[in-house]
Design a protein around this motif. Structure first.
Motif, PDB file in Angstrom:
ATOM      1  N   ARG A  65     -82.618 -36.902 -15.599  1.00 56.36           N
ATOM      2  CA  ARG A  65     -82.202 -38.036 -16.398  1.00 56.36           C
ATOM      3  C   ARG A  65     -83.310 -38.434 -17.371  1.00 56.36           C
ATOM      4  O   ARG A  65     -84.469 -38.513 -16.977  1.00 56.36           O
ATOM      5  N   ALA A  66     -82.934 -38.679 -18.612  1.00 53.62           N
ATOM      6  CA  ALA A  66     -83.914 -39.139 -19.600  1.00 53.62           C
ATOM      7  C   ALA A  66     -84.393 -40.540 -19.213  1.00 53.62           C
ATOM      8  O   ALA A  66     -83.643 -41.330 -18.637  1.00 53.62           O
ATOM      9  N   ILE A  67     -85.642 -40.823 -19.554  1.00 53.27           N
ATOM     10  CA  ILE A  67     -86.224 -42.125 -19.257  1.00 53.27           C
ATOM     11  C   ILE A  67     -86.516 -42.808 -20.595  1.00 53.27           C
ATOM     12  O   ILE A  67     -87.467 -42.449 -21.289  1.00 53.27           O
ATOM     13  N   PRO A  68     -85.679 -43.781 -20.972  1.00 50.19           N
ATOM     14  CA  PRO A  68     -85.804 -44.391 -22.297  1.00 50.19           C
ATOM     15  C   PRO A  68     -87.004 -45.319 -22.467  1.00 50.19           C
ATOM     16  O   PRO A  68     -87.539 -45.861 -21.496  1.00 50.19           O
ATOM     17  N   LEU A  69     -87.382 -45.481 -23.732  1.00 45.27           N
ATOM     18  CA  LEU A  69     -88.421 -46.418 -24.130  1.00 45.27           C
ATOM     19  C   LEU A  69     -88.150 -47.781 -23.508  1.00 45.27           C
ATOM     20  O   LEU A  69     -87.018 -48.248 -23.489  1.00 45.27           O
ATOM     21  N   GLY A  70     -89.189 -48.405 -22.978  1.00 43.60           N
ATOM     22  CA  GLY A  70     -89.054 -49.732 -22.385  1.00 43.60           C
ATOM     23  C   GLY A  70     -88.663 -49.730 -20.922  1.00 43.60           C
ATOM     24  O   GLY A  70     -88.673 -50.783 -20.282  1.00 43.60           O
ATOM     25  N   SER A  71     -88.350 -48.569 -20.378  1.00 44.37           N
ATOM     26  CA  SER A  71     -87.949 -48.491 -18.969  1.00 44.37           C
ATOM     27  C   SER A  71     -89.122 -48.795 -18.041  1.00 44.37           C
ATOM     28  O   SER A  71     -90.269 -48.478 -18.340  1.00 44.37           O
ATOM     29  N   VAL A  72     -88.793 -49.388 -16.901  1.00 38.16           N
ATOM     30  CA  VAL A  72     -89.756 -49.525 -15.818  1.00 38.16           C
ATOM     31  C   VAL A  72     -89.555 -48.305 -14.929  1.00 38.16           C
ATOM     32  O   VAL A  72     -88.462 -48.077 -14.422  1.00 38.16           O
ATOM     33  N   VAL A  73     -90.608 -47.511 -14.790  1.00 32.32           N
ATOM     34  CA  VAL A  73     -90.545 -46.249 -14.049  1.00 32.32           C
ATOM     35  C   VAL A  73     -91.420 -46.360 -12.811  1.00 32.32           C
ATOM     36  O   VAL A  73     -92.566 -46.790 -12.886  1.00 32.32           O
ATOM     37  N   THR A  74     -90.867 -45.954 -11.675  1.00 26.52           N
ATOM     38  CA  THR A  74     -91.623 -45.926 -10.424  1.00 26.52           C
ATOM     39  C   THR A  74     -91.693 -44.494  -9.927  1.00 26.52           C
ATOM     40  O   THR A  74     -90.659 -43.830  -9.788  1.00 26.52           O
ATOM     41  N   VAL A  75     -92.906 -44.041  -9.683  1.00 26.31           N
ATOM     42  CA  VAL A  75     -93.148 -42.701  -9.137  1.00 26.31           C
ATOM     43  C   VAL A  75     -93.609 -42.896  -7.699  1.00 26.31           C
ATOM     44  O   VAL A  75     -94.596 -43.575  -7.450  1.00 26.31           O
ATOM     45  N   ALA A 106     -84.107 -40.824 -11.028  1.00 23.19           N
ATOM     46  CA  ALA A 106     -84.023 -40.123 -12.307  1.00 23.19           C
ATOM     47  C   ALA A 106     -84.482 -38.672 -12.199  1.00 23.19           C
ATOM     48  O   ALA A 106     -83.861 -37.787 -12.773  1.00 23.19           O
ATOM     49  N   ASN A 107     -85.547 -38.438 -11.472  1.00 22.97           N
ATOM     50  CA  ASN A 107     -86.152 -37.112 -11.409  1.00 22.97           C
ATOM     51  C   ASN A 107     -86.844 -36.912 -10.071  1.00 22.97           C
ATOM     52  O   ASN A 107     -87.045 -37.865  -9.325  1.00 22.97           O
ATOM     53  N   GLU A 108     -87.207 -35.661  -9.806  1.00 23.15           N
ATOM     54  CA  GLU A 108     -87.989 -35.360  -8.613  1.00 23.15           C
ATOM     55  C   GLU A 108     -88.856 -34.144  -8.880  1.00 23.15           C
ATOM     56  O   GLU A 108     -88.599 -33.381  -9.818  1.00 23.15           O
ATOM     57  N   ALA A 109     -89.870 -33.992  -8.059  1.00 22.61           N
ATOM     58  CA  ALA A 109     -90.770 -32.852  -8.202  1.00 22.61           C
ATOM     59  C   ALA A 109     -91.426 -32.548  -6.865  1.00 22.61           C
ATOM     60  O   ALA A 109     -91.448 -33.383  -5.963  1.00 22.61           O
ATOM     61  N   ILE A 110     -91.939 -31.335  -6.772  1.00 20.87           N
ATOM     62  CA  ILE A 110     -92.693 -30.903  -5.600  1.00 20.87           C
ATOM     63  C   ILE A 110     -93.976 -30.255  -6.101  1.00 20.87           C
ATOM     64  O   ILE A 110     -93.935 -29.301  -6.870  1.00 20.87           O
ATOM     65  N   TYR A 111     -95.101 -30.813  -5.678  1.00 20.41           N
ATOM     66  CA  TYR A 111     -96.413 -30.290  -6.048  1.00 20.41           C
ATOM     67  C   TYR A 111     -97.102 -29.802  -4.777  1.00 20.41           C
ATOM     68  O   TYR A 111     -96.819 -30.286  -3.684  1.00 20.41           O
TER      69      TYR A 111
END
Length: 170
Positions: A65-75, A106-111
């Protein structure tokens, strides 16, 4: 070495998407999100091992999912499994709705991170004991991912990848 729980390594970073971090569509640059995930995962790895940790690989990233300008993003990141000197870190990315405050994934990853000593040599890390159902699922899947990676790299013969093989023989 004393085992630890995934909850002991949880890292949560919350930030705002600013204009200088966006592409021409006014969405967060993918590279900016990767950097945020790498920072969170680095803290998680350090919390688990209490050692210097380095990024060994980015195993999976899903830009769902795109993360638009002004969004509050939590990782949010936490250790999903440990091996001898390495730790798999699972990362979930959430966007907070501006009006309702509801968070949507919105997204996920594995490091993968490796703990190292002062000279940069890999050192053992504590084992992990999953507690929740999701942690147990991610713990089991981590071994299959590791075996697949080793098979693809030519470091393990396919017939030795018992967990991976079980997916196809059940």
């Amino acid at each position: 070495m004393q085992p630890k729980f995934p909850s002991e390594s949880v890292t949560t970073l919350t930030d705002l998407v600013l204009p200088g971090e966006t592409n021409p569509l006014n969405n967060l640059f993918g590279g900016e999100l990767l950097a945020r995930m790498d920072r969170a995962a680095s803290i998680t790895a350090r919390r688990h091992s209490r050692r210097i940790c380095v990024t060994a690989s980015v195993n999976h990233v899903a830009f769902n999912r795109a993360i638009p300008l002004g969004s509050v993003v939590t990782v949010e990141s936490k250790v999903s499994r440990t091996f001898n000197t390495s730790m798999e870190i699972f990362i979930d990315v959430w966007i907070e709705d501006r009006e309702s405050g509801i968070k949507n994934k919105a997204n996920e990853a594995i490091y993968t991170f490796v703990a190292v000593d002062e000279t940069g040599r890999p050192i053992p890390v504590p084992p992990i004991v999953p507690e929740t159902e999701l942690e147990k699922e991610r713990f089991a899947a981590a071994l299959r991912r590791k075996q697949l990676s080793l098979v693809l790299a030519g470091k393990m013969k396919p017939h030795e990848a018992t967990e991976l093989k079980a997916l196809f023989t059940e």
